[in-house]
Write a protein that holds these residues in place. Structure first.
Motif, PDB file in Angstrom:
ATOM      1  N   LEU A  16     -11.505 -16.728   4.177  1.00 31.79           N
ATOM      2  CA  LEU A  16     -12.273 -17.321   3.077  1.00 31.79           C
ATOM      3  C   LEU A  16     -13.619 -16.620   2.953  1.00 31.79           C
ATOM      4  CD1 LEU A  16     -11.811 -21.113   3.905  1.00 31.79           C
ATOM      5  CD2 LEU A  16     -10.611 -19.846   2.141  1.00 31.79           C
ATOM      6  N   ASP A  18     -17.119 -17.046   0.541  1.00 30.22           N
ATOM      7  CA  ASP A  18     -17.841 -17.727  -0.538  1.00 30.22           C
ATOM      8  C   ASP A  18     -19.218 -17.103  -0.675  1.00 30.22           C
ATOM      9  OD1 ASP A  18     -16.496 -20.512  -1.450  1.00 30.22           O
ATOM     10  OD2 ASP A  18     -15.981 -20.057   0.619  1.00 30.22           O
ATOM     11  N   PHE A  53      -9.516 -20.476   7.205  1.00 28.87           N
ATOM     12  CA  PHE A  53      -8.870 -21.786   7.105  1.00 28.87           C
ATOM     13  C   PHE A  53      -7.558 -21.678   7.858  1.00 28.87           C
ATOM     14  CE2 PHE A  53      -5.512 -24.244   5.006  1.00 28.87           C
ATOM     15  CZ  PHE A  53      -5.981 -25.519   5.264  1.00 28.87           C
ATOM     16  N   GLY A  58       1.312 -29.072   7.730  1.00 31.86           N
ATOM     17  CA  GLY A  58       1.190 -29.214   6.287  1.00 31.86           C
ATOM     18  C   GLY A  58       0.127 -30.218   5.885  1.00 31.86           C
ATOM     19  N   THR A  63     -11.191 -25.528   9.068  1.00 26.38           N
ATOM     20  CA  THR A  63     -11.922 -24.407   8.478  1.00 26.38           C
ATOM     21  C   THR A  63     -13.117 -24.097   9.369  1.00 26.38           C
ATOM     22  OG1 THR A  63     -11.310 -25.193   6.276  1.00 26.38           O
ATOM     23  CG2 THR A  63     -13.052 -23.557   6.387  1.00 26.38           C
ATOM     24  N   ARG A  91      -9.648 -31.374   8.394  1.00 28.36           N
ATOM     25  CA  ARG A  91      -9.243 -32.176   7.238  1.00 28.36           C
ATOM     26  C   ARG A  91      -7.799 -32.626   7.421  1.00 28.36           C
ATOM     27  NH1 ARG A  91      -7.538 -31.195   1.605  1.00 28.36           N
ATOM     28  NH2 ARG A  91      -8.829 -32.435   0.191  1.00 28.36           N
ATOM     29  N   LYS A  93      -4.640 -34.725   5.479  1.00 28.81           N
ATOM     30  CA  LYS A  93      -4.131 -35.242   4.217  1.00 28.81           C
ATOM     31  C   LYS A  93      -3.079 -36.296   4.534  1.00 28.81           C
ATOM     32  CE  LYS A  93      -3.086 -32.909  -0.126  1.00 28.81           C
ATOM     33  NZ  LYS A  93      -2.624 -31.658  -0.708  1.00 28.81           N
ATOM     34  N   GLN A 176     -19.130 -39.022  -4.622  1.00 23.83           N
ATOM     35  CA  GLN A 176     -19.057 -37.922  -5.578  1.00 23.83           C
ATOM     36  C   GLN A 176     -17.780 -38.095  -6.403  1.00 23.83           C
ATOM     37  OE1 GLN A 176     -19.599 -33.784  -4.038  1.00 23.83           O
ATOM     38  NE2 GLN A 176     -17.613 -33.441  -4.998  1.00 23.83           N
ATOM     39  N   ARG A 281     -15.708 -17.358  -5.005  1.00 19.52           N
ATOM     40  CA  ARG A 281     -14.833 -17.595  -3.848  1.00 19.52           C
ATOM     41  C   ARG A 281     -13.678 -16.604  -3.878  1.00 19.52           C
ATOM     42  NH1 ARG A 281     -12.571 -23.183  -1.524  1.00 19.52           N
ATOM     43  NH2 ARG A 281     -14.462 -22.904  -0.332  1.00 19.52           N
TER      44      ARG A 281
ATOM     45  N   ILE B 133      -0.899 -27.233   0.520  1.00 16.72           N
ATOM     46  CA  ILE B 133      -2.115 -26.625   1.071  1.00 16.72           C
ATOM     47  C   ILE B 133      -3.055 -26.227  -0.058  1.00 16.72           C
ATOM     48  CG2 ILE B 133      -3.019 -24.756   2.518  1.00 16.72           C
ATOM     49  CD1 ILE B 133      -1.170 -26.685   4.006  1.00 16.72           C
ATOM     50  N   HIS B 134      -2.476 -25.639  -1.108  1.00 22.38           N
ATOM     51  CA  HIS B 134      -3.280 -25.108  -2.208  1.00 22.38           C
ATOM     52  C   HIS B 134      -2.969 -25.938  -3.450  1.00 22.38           C
ATOM     53  CE1 HIS B 134      -2.270 -21.856   0.672  1.00 22.38           C
ATOM     54  NE2 HIS B 134      -3.582 -21.695   0.645  1.00 22.38           N
ATOM     55  N   GLN B 218     -17.653 -28.946  -3.379  1.00 23.83           N
ATOM     56  CA  GLN B 218     -16.354 -28.740  -2.742  1.00 23.83           C
ATOM     57  C   GLN B 218     -16.493 -28.437  -1.252  1.00 23.83           C
ATOM     58  OE1 GLN B 218     -14.381 -25.082  -4.002  1.00 23.83           O
ATOM     59  NE2 GLN B 218     -12.489 -26.215  -4.274  1.00 23.83           N
ATOM     60  N   GLY B 219     -17.624 -27.874  -0.874  1.00 24.53           N
ATOM     61  CA  GLY B 219     -17.803 -27.485   0.517  1.00 24.53           C
ATOM     62  C   GLY B 219     -16.997 -26.255   0.837  1.00 24.53           C
ATOM     63  N   ARG B 220     -16.904 -25.989   2.116  1.00 24.52           N
ATOM     64  CA  ARG B 220     -16.183 -24.793   2.547  1.00 24.52           C
ATOM     65  C   ARG B 220     -14.787 -25.176   2.997  1.00 24.52           C
ATOM     66  NH1 ARG B 220     -21.601 -24.345   4.537  1.00 24.52           N
ATOM     67  NH2 ARG B 220     -22.648 -22.686   3.415  1.00 24.52           N
ATOM     68  N   GLY B 221     -13.808 -24.337   2.672  1.00 21.56           N
ATOM     69  CA  GLY B 221     -12.432 -24.626   3.055  1.00 21.56           C
ATOM     70  C   GLY B 221     -11.745 -25.479   2.015  1.00 21.56           C
ATOM     71  N   TYR B 222     -10.593 -26.022   2.354  1.00 24.79           N
ATOM     72  CA  TYR B 222      -9.814 -26.825   1.414  1.00 24.79           C
ATOM     73  C   TYR B 222      -9.937 -28.304   1.744  1.00 24.79           C
ATOM     74  CZ  TYR B 222      -7.797 -22.309   0.453  1.00 24.79           C
ATOM     75  OH  TYR B 222      -7.627 -20.999   0.136  1.00 24.79           O
TER      76      TYR B 222
END
Lengths: 282, 222
Positions: A16, A18, A53, A58, A63, A91, A93, A176, A281, B133-134, B218-222
């Motif tokens: 990544l 940015d 990342f 999954g 990151t 993170r 999900k 947010q 990015r 992931i994306h 969004q910050g860094r990463g996903y």
């Protein structure tokens, strides 16, 4: 690239990169309560980060990034700063698909060096966030955070009172929400409440003296009458950003943020921030 | 009587001319939007108007949806019902491809390279693809009940070739179409010789998919 192995499966990292460039205006750089002490100013800023990342499963990803930033002020060069740091984000999900809720834990550490060295020091920020995309257009998150800033270059002015007004700690809660206005336009609204230490630079006064827990001369504004005070305060922030995607990798953002801080002794200061950013990015 | 002879002779001439050019019966399709801009990736399907006609099986070809530069390629794939599709990952990162569409629900757990098993699409309909992931990755598989289908190119045209001469109900579908696919039905007669023509003007909705570009906060990463 195979970094390491989890549960026997190779884990591939995703590179990544940015970068962002911005011009900013701040209506109250001194964070002063009284009009004569208020110093507005413009600044240019560059921000870059690079990292990986790693999708562990999954649903879980980490990151890791290293970042650097620099900010140069048009008038008050004592506020010019360069900093480096690192961020780790985990993170999770809760399910599959873009509508699945998620939670994240972020630990960020950085070291910043100012021209006005009384501001130099390391800072840390730990955030816990949870969010969800409700539709392809709408997403939202809520978070809590703790921040801590160290300022080892003390300059005591008053016997018995610390001379490190930029050593600050606080906690905040924030929300947010984003709304996609079309293929390229996105509007993001954010709000936060922070309680903890704040720094205010102003001329000497009984009220601010009584409320402060640290005092030092602040040379950043080129005015010998100005002193930096550490106070306890509550800051309410409300912001909005209009973002235009130039392509899949770049966007231009126009951001406005208003903050109001209330401290003991009825001290209150307000700031307005406007920034124009170009973000990229890879 | 002489007029009829002339018409018959003209029809014969057109048929012979078409055959001489090696043209098989078919339909030339053109799809544009309200502004007249060619619409790419529109799926055109022809179904014999007579429901008693038995449809032949189409030779499976190109039944692949790649992942390149964190995008599905092609973005719109058309297959006949009963076709198996593979999802090779040509990126250097892993993807987790899924669909919640009623026509085919599936999930390919996080993978790199080519998954061992292709996915069978055994129900007609539209299958929306995503990557866990994306989130911005979106793709479509149109599963056609008919072997007679095509997808428009960048110039908005497509050719439904090798159609047995008869009447067809032809329809069009596009991911951004603002009306139901059923409202696009047209009956087209296919005759030996020159291709029939069919054209559509579609009202397209703006694309409001999840954006890939950097987003505020969004910050860094996903």
């Amino acid at each position: 690239m195979i970094l390491f192995t989890v549960f026997g499966a190779p884990v591939r990292a995703e590179w990544l990169l940015d970068a962002a460039a911005a011009v900013k205006y701040d209506s109250n750089l001194t964070r002063a309560a009284n009009g004569p002490d208020v110093r507005p100013g413009f600044a240019a800023a560059l921000d870059a980060s690079a990292g990986d990342f790693i999708a562990i499963t999954g649903n879980d990803g980490v990151t890791l990034t290293a970042h650097a930033r620099a900010e140069s002020h048009v008038r008050y060069h004592g506020l010019d700063v360069a900093g480096i740091g690192g961020t780790a984000v985990y993170r999770h999900k809760f399910g599959v698909g873009w509508a699945a809720p998620w939670a994240a834990l972020t630990v960020d550490g950085s070291y910043e060096r100012y021209r006005s060295e009384i501001r130099d020091g390391a800072s840390f920020d730990v955030r816990a966030e949870a969010g969800r995309r409700f539709t392809e257009r709408v997403d939202a998150l809520i978070g809590i955070a703790c921040d801590r800033r160290y300022a080892p270059n003390e300059r005591p002015e008053v016997p018995g009172i610390p001379g490190n007004p930029f050593a600050l700690a606080g906690q905040r809660v924030y929300v947010q929400a984003g709304y996609a206005l079309g293929e390229q336009w996105l509007f993001v609204l954010d709000a936060a409440i922070r309680r903890g230490d704040v720094e205010s630079t102003s001329q000497q006064g009984a009220a601010v003296f009584a409320a402060s827990s640290a005092i030092a001369e602040d040379p950043a504004f080129g005015d010998e009458r100005l002193y930096a005070y550490r106070l306890r305060g509550t800051t309410a922030t409300l912001g909005g950003t209009l973002s235009f995607a130039l392509n899949d990798h770049a966007s231009v953002d126009l951001r406005y943020r208003y903050a109001s801080t209330r401290s003991p002794q009825s001290l209150e200061y307000r700031t307005s921030n406007v920034a124009l950013l170009l973000a990229y990015r890879l | 009587m002489r007029d009829l002879e002339k018409i018959a002779a003209l029809a014969l001439f057109v048929a012979i001319a078409g055959a001489a050019r090696g043209q098989t019966p078919g339909i030339d399709v053109r799809v544009v939007d309200r502004q007249g801009t060619p619409v790419a990736d529109a799926v055109v399907v022809a179904v014999p108007a007579d429901p008693n006609v038995r449809l032949p099986a189409r030779l499976a070809q190109g039944n692949v949806v790649d992942q390149i530069d964190k995008q599905f390629v092609p973005r719109v794939q058309v297959v006949e019902v009963g076709t198996a599709v593979t999802f090779p990952n040509n990126d250097h990162v892993r993807h987790q491809v899924y669909s919640f569409s009623p026509a085919r629900r599936f999930e390919l757990p996080l993978y790199a390279g080519v998954p061992a098993k292709p996915i069978l699409f055994d129900k007609p309909g539209i299958v929306v693809l995503g990557c866990n992931i994306h989130d911005w990755m979106i793709g479509y598989i149109y599963v056609s009940e008919s072997p007679y289908f095509a997808k428009t190119r960048a110039d908005g045209t497509a050719v439904l070739a090798n159609l047995p001469p008869r009447a067809y109900v032809v329809r069009v579908w596009h991911p951004q179409m603002s009306v139901a696919e059923e409202t696009t039905h047209k009956t087209v007669d296919v005759i030996p010789g020159p291709h029939a023509n069919a054209a559509w003007t579609l009202e397209l909705k703006p694309e409001t998919g999840i954006r890939r570009a950097p987003a505020p906060g969004q910050g860094r990463g996903y």
